[in-house]
Design a protein around this motif. Structure first.
Motif, PDB file in Angstrom:
ATOM      1  N   ALA A   1       0.832  -1.207   0.000  1.00 31.03           N
ATOM      2  CA  ALA A   1       0.000   0.000   0.000  1.00 31.03           C
ATOM      3  C   ALA A   1       0.863   1.252   0.000  1.00 31.03           C
ATOM      4  CB  ALA A   1      -0.924  -0.010   1.211  1.00 31.03           C
ATOM      5  N   ALA A   2       2.010   1.199   0.692  1.00 33.31           N
ATOM      6  CA  ALA A   2       2.932   2.334   0.686  1.00 33.31           C
ATOM      7  C   ALA A   2       3.562   2.509  -0.687  1.00 33.31           C
ATOM      8  CB  ALA A   2       4.021   2.142   1.741  1.00 33.31           C
TER       9      ALA A   2
ATOM     10  N   ALA B   1       2.331   1.765  -3.469  1.00 37.71           N
ATOM     11  CA  ALA B   1       1.316   2.251  -4.404  1.00 37.71           C
ATOM     12  C   ALA B   1       1.229   3.774  -4.400  1.00 37.71           C
ATOM     13  CB  ALA B   1      -0.049   1.651  -4.050  1.00 37.71           C
ATOM     14  N   GLN B   2       1.816   4.419  -3.394  1.00 32.58           N
ATOM     15  CA  GLN B   2       1.813   5.881  -3.322  1.00 32.58           C
ATOM     16  C   GLN B   2       2.949   6.517  -4.133  1.00 32.58           C
ATOM     17  OE1 GLN B   2       1.433   7.483   0.721  1.00 32.58           O
ATOM     18  NE2 GLN B   2       0.652   5.514   1.422  1.00 32.58           N
ATOM     19  N   VAL B   3       3.851   5.710  -4.674  1.00 31.68           N
ATOM     20  CA  VAL B   3       5.015   6.219  -5.394  1.00 31.68           C
ATOM     21  C   VAL B   3       4.699   6.345  -6.881  1.00 31.68           C
ATOM     22  CG1 VAL B   3       7.452   5.837  -5.921  1.00 31.68           C
ATOM     23  CG2 VAL B   3       6.528   5.109  -3.718  1.00 31.68           C
ATOM     24  N   PRO B   4       4.612   7.565  -7.407  1.00 28.58           N
ATOM     25  CA  PRO B   4       4.265   7.724  -8.828  1.00 28.58           C
ATOM     26  C   PRO B   4       5.228   7.009  -9.766  1.00 28.58           C
ATOM     27  CG  PRO B   4       4.053   9.820  -7.667  1.00 28.58           C
ATOM     28  CD  PRO B   4       4.714   8.868  -6.717  1.00 28.58           C
TER      29      PRO B   4
ATOM     30  N   ARG C   1       4.652   3.198 -10.631  1.00 26.86           N
ATOM     31  CA  ARG C   1       3.482   2.731 -11.372  1.00 26.86           C
ATOM     32  C   ARG C   1       3.884   2.200 -12.749  1.00 26.86           C
ATOM     33  NH1 ARG C   1       0.275   8.173  -9.595  1.00 26.86           N
ATOM     34  NH2 ARG C   1       0.041   7.587  -7.383  1.00 26.86           N
TER      35      ARG C   1
ATOM     36  N   TYR D   1       6.460   7.645   3.341  1.00 23.36           N
ATOM     37  CA  TYR D   1       5.040   7.455   3.047  1.00 23.36           C
ATOM     38  C   TYR D   1       4.348   6.904   4.291  1.00 23.36           C
ATOM     39  CZ  TYR D   1       7.157   7.894  -1.498  1.00 23.36           C
ATOM     40  OH  TYR D   1       7.890   8.361  -2.557  1.00 23.36           O
TER      41      TYR D   1
ATOM     42  N   VAL E   1       1.010   5.026   6.091  1.00 24.12           N
ATOM     43  CA  VAL E   1      -0.112   4.123   5.858  1.00 24.12           C
ATOM     44  C   VAL E   1      -0.838   3.916   7.184  1.00 24.12           C
ATOM     45  CG1 VAL E   1      -0.839   1.801   5.172  1.00 24.12           C
ATOM     46  CG2 VAL E   1       1.044   2.936   3.957  1.00 24.12           C
TER      47      VAL E   1
ATOM     48  N   ARG F   1       5.153   4.402   9.237  1.00 20.64           N
ATOM     49  CA  ARG F   1       5.922   5.227   8.297  1.00 20.64           C
ATOM     50  C   ARG F   1       6.851   4.318   7.503  1.00 20.64           C
ATOM     51  NH1 ARG F   1      10.834   8.784   8.517  1.00 20.64           N
ATOM     52  NH2 ARG F   1      11.301   7.965  10.587  1.00 20.64           N
TER      53      ARG F   1
ATOM     54  N   ALA G   1       6.194  13.170   4.589  1.00 30.00           N
ATOM     55  CA  ALA G   1       4.963  12.593   4.049  1.00 30.00           C
ATOM     56  C   ALA G   1       3.748  13.446   4.370  1.00 30.00           C
ATOM     57  CB  ALA G   1       4.768  11.183   4.592  1.00 30.00           C
ATOM     58  N   ASP G   2       3.768  14.107   5.533  1.00 27.21           N
ATOM     59  CA  ASP G   2       2.606  14.911   5.917  1.00 27.21           C
ATOM     60  C   ASP G   2       2.630  16.313   5.326  1.00 27.21           C
ATOM     61  OD1 ASP G   2       4.567  16.168   7.406  1.00 27.21           O
ATOM     62  OD2 ASP G   2       3.794  15.520   9.352  1.00 27.21           O
TER      63      ASP G   2
END
Length: 321
Positions: free
Chosen positions: A26-27, A29-32, A35, A91, A93, A186, A286-287
């Motif tokens: 899931a973490a 998946a946040q990395v452009p 993909r 990132y 989660v 994190r 991340a925040d």
């Protein structure tokens, strides 16, 4: 996202703690940039970082800190002992858990629970209250805990991520069984690149530092390298070096970027003080929370002070009182 190439022309790969459905996936998946690339499912942090070192993967996503359990010691120790690795991003989660079982199983049937040790710790109050006499079998990952239900009958249920039913034919016996609704893990993306991401004003700098000797005040001297320059530390954890009892290294997250004058000056102070400093990277938080600091620690103040000293040394006439 699967472990297969998407599309077939992609060549770069990213490693993560698998199998599919883990929080680490899931973490990632946040990395452009990840993909459409190959995602390599691995069994542990060491294997993930070995993929990076060997060049099998361009980067690896690994867990480094949990809001309940603190730092992930396996990750901290690996980063301390494997050279030339850099953190290029972090990132977050949100961590939630469900109790799952083979179809037809009821909560009353559960005598033994399979769970990753960290997940088990974060759910033990719920488990003790609802399954007071249960046994626990440790698993290598949260998804592996659920998958094991189909491999043997040693456990009757498993603690797993909520999305596990998308991958396995399981019944959910209970939802939201975590003891803390605010639990967050994190993750950091680690690579071999030496290119430092540009500063954003909402950055973090990570280091691992050894004390020069074991004496009263040594840790205070380390902390003063940051406090006297107005740099806040969002993480300070000790880990044993392993060569002798009482010898520790410190894992540090400092607010700011290495290109911020106050952070750079702090790192110079740390390097003069410590026999071993590992720079793990400066990267966006991340925040995305902007770093706050006292105006006297602004970049211009450090630059002006250096210019003043340069003028004194070169004999330039003073222009201030």
């Amino acid at each position: 996202m699967s472990d297969a190439v998407e599309p077939a022309a992609a060549t770069e790969s990213y490693s993560y703690l698998g199998p599919r459905g883990t929080f680490t996936e899931a973490a990632l998946a946040q990395v452009p940039d990840a993909r459409g690339k190959v995602w390599r499912s691995v069994n542990n942090v060491g294997e993930a970082l070995d993929d990076v070192v060997s060049g099998r993967s361009v980067a690896a996503m690994i867990a480094i800190e949990n809001s309940i359990e603190g730092g992930v010691s396996a990750t901290q120790d690996a980063l301390a002992n494997i050279p030339n690795l850099r953190i290029v991003g972090e990132y977050l989660v949100k961590v939630q858990f469900v109790l799952v079982a083979r179809p037809g199983t009821t909560l009353g049937d559960v005598k033994v629970v399979n769970a990753h040790p960290v997940a088990y710790t974060q759910c033990h109050h719920w488990l003790d209250a609802n399954l007071p006499s249960h046994g626990h079998i440790p698993a290598t990952s949260n998804v592996a805990a659920a998958a094991s239900l189909f491999e043997n009958e040693l456990a009757d249920a498993a603690v797993a991520p909520p999305g596990i039913v998308d991958h396995y034919d399981l019944d959910v016996l209970a939802e939201n069984i975590g003891d803390n609704d605010n639990a967050v893990t994190r993750f950091v993306l680690v690579s071999k690149t030496t290119t430092i991401p540009p500063r954003t004003g909402a950055d973090k700098t990570s280091l691992i530092v050894e004390l020069p000797d074991d004496r009263a005040g040594a840790l205070l001297e380390l902390l003063e390298q940051f406090s006297t320059r107005g740099v806040n530390m969002s993480l300070l954890e000790s880990r044993p070096i392993g060569d002798a009892l009482g010898r520790y290294r410190f894992v540090i997250d400092a607010d700011g970027h290495i290109l911020d004058e106050r952070v750079a000056d702090s790192l110079l102070g740390v390097r003069r003080f410590s026999p071993k400093v590992i720079f793990l990277g400066s990267y966006p938080r991340a925040d995305k929370a902007p770093i706050e600091y006292i105006p006297r620690y602004d970049d211009d103040v450090f630059i002006e002070a250096r210019d003043w000293l340069r003028g004194v040394i070169s004999g330039e006439p003073s222009t201030s009182s």
